[in-house]
Design a protein around this motif. Structure first.
Motif, PDB file in Angstrom:
ATOM      1  N   VAL A  17     -19.028  13.761  46.920  1.00 37.60           N
ATOM      2  CA  VAL A  17     -18.340  13.825  45.634  1.00 37.60           C
ATOM      3  C   VAL A  17     -19.386  13.828  44.536  1.00 37.60           C
ATOM      4  CG1 VAL A  17     -16.617  12.758  44.136  1.00 37.60           C
ATOM      5  CG2 VAL A  17     -16.395  12.576  46.622  1.00 37.60           C
ATOM      6  N   VAL A  18     -19.351  14.858  43.702  1.00 36.59           N
ATOM      7  CA  VAL A  18     -20.349  15.011  42.640  1.00 36.59           C
ATOM      8  C   VAL A  18     -19.643  15.329  41.337  1.00 36.59           C
ATOM      9  CG1 VAL A  18     -22.130  15.801  44.244  1.00 36.59           C
ATOM     10  CG2 VAL A  18     -20.639  17.472  43.136  1.00 36.59           C
ATOM     11  N   PRO A  19     -20.261  15.001  40.208  1.00 40.30           N
ATOM     12  CA  PRO A  19     -19.678  15.416  38.918  1.00 40.30           C
ATOM     13  C   PRO A  19     -19.879  16.899  38.718  1.00 40.30           C
ATOM     14  CG  PRO A  19     -21.762  14.285  38.578  1.00 40.30           C
ATOM     15  CD  PRO A  19     -21.451  14.154  40.039  1.00 40.30           C
ATOM     16  N   PRO A  20     -19.000  17.549  37.930  1.00 34.73           N
ATOM     17  CA  PRO A  20     -19.152  18.994  37.689  1.00 34.73           C
ATOM     18  C   PRO A  20     -20.390  19.290  36.863  1.00 34.73           C
ATOM     19  CG  PRO A  20     -17.431  18.094  36.301  1.00 34.73           C
ATOM     20  CD  PRO A  20     -17.830  16.986  37.228  1.00 34.73           C
ATOM     21  N   ALA A  21     -20.833  20.532  36.964  1.00 33.41           N
ATOM     22  CA  ALA A  21     -22.002  20.952  36.190  1.00 33.41           C
ATOM     23  C   ALA A  21     -21.694  20.883  34.706  1.00 33.41           C
ATOM     24  CB  ALA A  21     -22.416  22.370  36.589  1.00 33.41           C
ATOM     25  N   ARG A  22     -22.720  20.541  33.922  1.00 34.61           N
ATOM     26  CA  ARG A  22     -22.536  20.419  32.466  1.00 34.61           C
ATOM     27  C   ARG A  22     -22.653  21.793  31.807  1.00 34.61           C
ATOM     28  NH1 ARG A  22     -26.163  16.286  33.845  1.00 34.61           N
ATOM     29  NH2 ARG A  22     -25.245  14.203  33.777  1.00 34.61           N
ATOM     30  N   ASP A  23     -21.714  22.650  32.113  1.00 34.05           N
ATOM     31  CA  ASP A  23     -21.710  23.993  31.541  1.00 34.05           C
ATOM     32  C   ASP A  23     -20.277  24.342  31.159  1.00 34.05           C
ATOM     33  OD1 ASP A  23     -22.147  26.520  30.724  1.00 34.05           O
ATOM     34  OD2 ASP A  23     -22.952  27.282  32.633  1.00 34.05           O
ATOM     35  N   SER A  24     -19.969  24.202  29.870  1.00 33.12           N
ATOM     36  CA  SER A  24     -18.598  24.430  29.415  1.00 33.12           C
ATOM     37  C   SER A  24     -18.253  25.906  29.301  1.00 33.12           C
ATOM     38  CB  SER A  24     -18.395  23.753  28.052  1.00 33.12           C
ATOM     39  OG  SER A  24     -19.326  24.271  27.109  1.00 33.12           O
ATOM     40  N   ARG A  25     -19.247  26.807  29.456  1.00 37.53           N
ATOM     41  CA  ARG A  25     -18.989  28.226  29.283  1.00 37.53           C
ATOM     42  C   ARG A  25     -18.371  28.853  30.519  1.00 37.53           C
ATOM     43  NH1 ARG A  25     -24.924  29.997  27.622  1.00 37.53           N
ATOM     44  NH2 ARG A  25     -25.268  28.548  29.378  1.00 37.53           N
ATOM     45  N   ALA A  37     -12.327  21.126  45.628  1.00 39.36           N
ATOM     46  CA  ALA A  37     -12.934  21.140  46.952  1.00 39.36           C
ATOM     47  C   ALA A  37     -14.297  21.783  46.941  1.00 39.36           C
ATOM     48  CB  ALA A  37     -12.037  21.876  47.947  1.00 39.36           C
ATOM     49  N   GLY A  38     -14.651  22.479  45.889  1.00 39.27           N
ATOM     50  CA  GLY A  38     -15.991  23.014  45.771  1.00 39.27           C
ATOM     51  C   GLY A  38     -16.264  24.165  46.707  1.00 39.27           C
ATOM     52  N   ARG A  39     -15.264  25.014  46.998  1.00 32.50           N
ATOM     53  CA  ARG A  39     -15.491  26.114  47.933  1.00 32.50           C
ATOM     54  C   ARG A  39     -15.931  27.391  47.216  1.00 32.50           C
ATOM     55  NH1 ARG A  39     -11.142  23.263  50.071  1.00 32.50           N
ATOM     56  NH2 ARG A  39     -11.459  22.534  52.203  1.00 32.50           N
ATOM     57  N   LEU A  41     -25.241  22.709  45.936  1.00 35.17           N
ATOM     58  CA  LEU A  41     -25.371  21.386  46.533  1.00 35.17           C
ATOM     59  C   LEU A  41     -25.408  21.460  48.049  1.00 35.17           C
ATOM     60  CD1 LEU A  41     -23.147  19.125  44.274  1.00 35.17           C
ATOM     61  CD2 LEU A  41     -25.606  18.991  44.632  1.00 35.17           C
ATOM     62  N   LEU A  42     -24.591  22.340  48.618  1.00 35.48           N
ATOM     63  CA  LEU A  42     -24.651  22.515  50.067  1.00 35.48           C
ATOM     64  C   LEU A  42     -26.036  22.967  50.492  1.00 35.48           C
ATOM     65  CD1 LEU A  42     -21.208  24.125  50.947  1.00 35.48           C
ATOM     66  CD2 LEU A  42     -22.059  21.898  51.667  1.00 35.48           C
ATOM     67  N   GLY A  43     -26.634  23.838  49.687  1.00 32.40           N
ATOM     68  CA  GLY A  43     -27.985  24.268  50.007  1.00 32.40           C
ATOM     69  C   GLY A  43     -28.978  23.129  49.904  1.00 32.40           C
ATOM     70  N   ARG A  81     -18.521  18.626  53.076  1.00 34.59           N
ATOM     71  CA  ARG A  81     -17.622  19.207  52.079  1.00 34.59           C
ATOM     72  C   ARG A  81     -17.985  18.628  50.726  1.00 34.59           C
ATOM     73  NH1 ARG A  81     -11.851  18.275  50.256  1.00 34.59           N
ATOM     74  NH2 ARG A  81     -12.066  16.226  51.189  1.00 34.59           N
ATOM     75  N   VAL A  82     -18.046  19.454  49.723  1.00 30.43           N
ATOM     76  CA  VAL A  82     -18.402  19.041  48.372  1.00 30.43           C
ATOM     77  C   VAL A  82     -17.161  19.042  47.500  1.00 30.43           C
ATOM     78  CG1 VAL A  82     -19.790  19.550  46.336  1.00 30.43           C
ATOM     79  CG2 VAL A  82     -20.739  19.916  48.622  1.00 30.43           C
ATOM     80  N   VAL A  83     -16.913  17.923  46.838  1.00 38.44           N
ATOM     81  CA  VAL A  83     -15.788  17.772  45.923  1.00 38.44           C
ATOM     82  C   VAL A  83     -16.353  17.483  44.537  1.00 38.44           C
ATOM     83  CG1 VAL A  83     -13.781  16.372  45.318  1.00 38.44           C
ATOM     84  CG2 VAL A  83     -14.209  16.978  47.700  1.00 38.44           C
ATOM     85  N   GLU A  84     -15.903  18.226  43.555  1.00 35.96           N
ATOM     86  CA  GLU A  84     -16.336  18.009  42.182  1.00 35.96           C
ATOM     87  C   GLU A  84     -15.276  17.212  41.431  1.00 35.96           C
ATOM     88  OE1 GLU A  84     -17.565  21.390  40.057  1.00 35.96           O
ATOM     89  OE2 GLU A  84     -19.151  21.953  41.464  1.00 35.96           O
ATOM     90  N   ALA A  85     -15.718  16.184  40.744  1.00 42.03           N
ATOM     91  CA  ALA A  85     -14.795  15.339  39.980  1.00 42.03           C
ATOM     92  C   ALA A  85     -15.542  14.765  38.796  1.00 42.03           C
ATOM     93  CB  ALA A  85     -14.230  14.219  40.850  1.00 42.03           C
ATOM     94  N   SER A  86     -14.967  14.931  37.619  1.00 39.47           N
ATOM     95  CA  SER A  86     -15.600  14.397  36.415  1.00 39.47           C
ATOM     96  C   SER A  86     -15.442  12.890  36.316  1.00 39.47           C
ATOM     97  CB  SER A  86     -14.996  15.067  35.173  1.00 39.47           C
ATOM     98  OG  SER A  86     -13.582  14.861  35.137  1.00 39.47           O
ATOM     99  N   GLU A  87     -14.434  12.333  36.997  1.00 40.88           N
ATOM    100  CA  GLU A  87     -14.206  10.889  36.974  1.00 40.88           C
ATOM    101  C   GLU A  87     -13.656  10.466  38.325  1.00 40.88           C
ATOM    102  OE1 GLU A  87     -11.719   7.508  34.409  1.00 40.88           O
ATOM    103  OE2 GLU A  87     -11.692   9.627  33.831  1.00 40.88           O
ATOM    104  N   LEU A  88     -14.141   9.323  38.806  1.00 41.26           N
ATOM    105  CA  LEU A  88     -13.709   8.831  40.113  1.00 41.26           C
ATOM    106  C   LEU A  88     -12.409   8.038  39.964  1.00 41.26           C
ATOM    107  CD1 LEU A  88     -17.096   7.711  41.725  1.00 41.26           C
ATOM    108  CD2 LEU A  88     -15.731   9.721  42.255  1.00 41.26           C
ATOM    109  N   ASP A  89     -11.323   8.733  39.698  1.00 42.05           N
ATOM    110  CA  ASP A  89     -10.028   8.087  39.559  1.00 42.05           C
ATOM    111  C   ASP A  89      -9.231   8.263  40.853  1.00 42.05           C
ATOM    112  OD1 ASP A  89      -9.569  10.770  39.476  1.00 42.05           O
ATOM    113  OD2 ASP A  89      -8.757  10.810  37.428  1.00 42.05           O
TER     114      ASP A  89
END
Length: 659
Positions: free
Chosen positions: A28-36, A43-45, A53-55, A88-96
């Motif tokens: 579980v990782v925070p999303p990239a800081r790119d608002s564009r 699920a990060g697929r 990150l998988l790499g 498996r990589v999951v992106e989440a801005s907050e661990l809720d």
């Protein structure tokens, strides 16, 4: 297994669980800081950050695979080499609740929260415990006291939610670790003895000592046991240290006696036990202040006071001889003349008048000396709570660069071993400055890359240098400059990137073959301990053997078919695990954390009395292990996985056959 974090420790931990233990891992990782760019699925697929990150995890796994390979432990055929099917990589801005549910926390066996922010880890731990009371939690926290209270709170919540949970499961339900605490003993030992092979167990320091191949006719001391045969030989003393892809012969971990006897020309690592002495202040210090009495007065001031005292004594003796008074009365009159409170000797004999004038002159000289003494004492007491400067003539010390999280823990370890230290820190408000002030450790405030800073730390007379700042280039620059000042300086660098660390090590070893160089990564040293805690066993520490790692763990014999009911001699598995000690305490009196020193029995009385160690190191080979026993053992990462019964890992037995 779920790992939540976005730094080197999280990536290494995910790779450790996947490659060593063969577990299904969700990162579980925070999303990239790119608002564009548009948001990616949780699920990060999709392409982008998840694929990257998988790499990165795959790259870490490839390095770990090379590091764990050794002559006695072949690859596990049950574990696939590709990471994409089990990571498996999951992106989440907050661990809720939503993010943890998406990661599968309700069905997970363990969750590791290794964010660098303690508050994020605590919030996520409380949420995860509510969603899954049976979940095994491993939390990264720097604050030890807060971590202890958090363990008790989360274990109590688990016990309330599941009344049938036994005490053994509760001990492993929540584990709070610190990467700084895990790596500090190894880093401190690197500076002191040139090795990072130190683990604390039940108040003892276990030191793994590197020994050169014995000369012909000599018998090597086996210590407690032989942990490894090094790749170093008589023709290549440095071996493959610092590199995991050098092509040289790999080290053999936990060899049997026959293998050790047959190995010629190879260095060994032998385990020794050292008594833990703690941090008792040396005698001769002011109570509660930690100021040496010798620092109250300078040498010149002491000589001035001694000279005046000799003059007053001479005047008292002269008065006694010339007047014929009692010696005490003559001394009393001399002191009255010295302080100018005696009547003038008008009309008395010439001898008496001369002595009074000389005593008055001595009294005038005494006034500035007393004034200087008062000022010096006040200045010394005022600076007792400040930072000390390196004293003149200091030599044989360790120069510690950086007083962040890791540097602070390393400083505490070095002072526990009574090793002289000089710290260098650029930020006067750094985390370790209060500790350095309290321990009276000389500290230089300045940038290590600036001229004159390392000279102020007496680098030219230092025994070793530990470069532990957060910047790789700063550590490298300081190491190169230190070597230019003192070519034989022992250097240990904290480097983030493994490839960069390998290149630096090889270059420094080639340029200075007679000097000791070590490159260490905190995440590399800490990841095995975090992974072992996720597997549900108490990890005492990790000892690196070149670029491989040995784990030290305290394991209950009950429920372990490879240990229960077996003799100590039969419980040994070459290349996988070796029993070191037996906990003699009764199950009710055992401490859950053997890596800590024994606490006092005063129940808060503050008497400072420690319980004697309860580990038996001299084991009887014929002793049969009972279910109620607890043992301390050294194991490879694959060997520990086999003991835990998670995956059958083949290894080569003493007879040479694959088991």
């Amino acid at each position: 297994m779920i790992v939540s974090g976005d730094d080197a420790l999280a990536h290494r931990l995910a790779a450790e669980l996947r490659e060593v233990y063969g577990e299904q891992v969700t990162l579980v990782v925070p999303p990239a800081r790119d608002s564009r760019r548009p948001p990616e699925p949780l699920a990060g697929r999709g392409p982008g950050r998840a694929s990257a990150l998988l790499g990165r995890v795959s790259a870490v796994m490839n390095r770990n695979a090379a590091a764990t390979a050794n002559a006695t432990t072949p690859a596990d055929p049950h574990i696939d080499d590709g990471p994409a099917d089990l990571v498996r990589v999951v992106e989440a801005s907050e661990l809720d609740d939503v993010a943890l549910a998406e990661a599968g926390v309700e069905q997970a066996a363990a969750l590791a929260l290794v964010h660098d922010d303690d508050e994020i880890n605590i919030r996520a731990a409380l949420t995860a415990r509510r969603l899954n009371p049976h979940l095994r939690l491993v939390i990264r926290l720097y604050n030890r006291k807060l971590g202890q209270h958090l363990e008790e709170l989360l274990d109590q919540a688990s016990a309330v939610a599941t009344p049938g949970l036994n005490a053994a499961d509760l001990d492993a339900a929540t584990t709070v670790l610190s990467d700084a605490d895990t790596a500090a003993p190894a880093l401190a030992a690197t500076a002191v003895a040139g090795t990072s092979k130190v683990v604390q167990a039940d108040g003892l320091l276990l030191r793994a000592v590197e020994r050169n191949p014995p000369a012909r006719g000599e018998v090597a001391d086996p210590g407690l046991c032989t942990l490894a045969l090094l790749s170093s030989t008589t023709t290549n003393p440095a071996g493959a240290e610092g590199s995991d892809r050098s092509g040289e012969e790999a080290p053999r971990l936990l060899p049997d006696d026959r293998t050790v006897a047959a190995a010629t020309g190879r260095g060994t690592i032998v385990l020794e036990a050292l008594s833990y002495t703690g941090t008792t202040p040396p005698p001769g210090r002011l109570a509660g202040r930690g100021v040496p009495l010798a620092e109250l007065f300078s040498r010149r001031l002491l000589w001035a006071i001694a000279g005046l005292a000799s003059a007053v004594l001479g005047l008292a003796v002269a008065s006694w001889l010339t007047t014929g008074d009692h010696p005490l009365h003559a001394a009393y009159v001399t002191l009255l003349d010295l302080f100018a409170i005696n009547d003038p000797a008008v009309g008395e004999e010439l001898d008496r008048q001369i002595l009074q004038l000389l005593a008055g002159l001595a009294g005038m000289l005494l006034l500035p000396v007393l004034f200087a003494a008062v000022l010096q004492v006040l200045g010394t007491l005022r600076s007792a709570s400040g930072l000390r400067r390196p004293p003149r003539g200091l030599s044989g010390h360790v120069v510690l660069l950086g007083l962040g999280k890791v540097g602070t823990r390393v400083l505490a370890r070095l002072r526990e071993l009574d090793i002289p230290v000089v710290c260098v820190e650029e930020d006067p408000e750094a985390r370790g400055i209060p500790l350095a002030r309290r321990l009276r450790v000389p500290t230089v405030i300045g940038d290590v890359t600036q001229e004159g800073v390392l000279e102020a730390a007496k680098i030219h007379r230092a025994h070793a240098m530990l470069a532990l700042t957060s910047a790789d280039t700063t550590n490298l620059e300081a190491a190169l400059y230190g070597r230019s000042v003192k070519p034989d300086l022992r250097v240990a660098l904290r480097l983030y990137d493994d490839d960069f660390a390998t290149a630096v090590y090889r270059t420094l070893r080639a340029a200075h073959p007679r000097a000791l160089t070590r490159s260490r990564s905190v995440s590399h040293l800490a990841a095995p301990a975090f992974a072992g805690a996720m597997m549900g066993r108490q990890i005492l520490g990790a000892i690196p053997v070149e670029r491989t790692v040995l784990l030290f763990a305290a394991i209950d014999v009950a429920g372990q078919p490879l240990l229960e009911g077996r003799k100590v001699a039969d419980a040994f598995s070459s290349g996988a695990w070796r029993l070191l000690a037996l906990d003699s305490a009764t199950p009710a009196d055992r401490r859950s954390d053997l890596s800590a020193a024994p606490v006092d029995d005063g129940e808060g009385k503050g008497n400072g009395t420690r319980r004697p160690p309860r580990l038996i190191w001299d084991l009887d080979p014929g002793y049969v292990l009972r279910p109620e026993d607890r043992v301390v053992l050294a194991a490879t990462r694959r060997g520990l996985a086999e003991l835990l019964g998670r995956r059958p890992v083949p290894h080569v037995g003493a007879d040479g056959r694959t088991v």
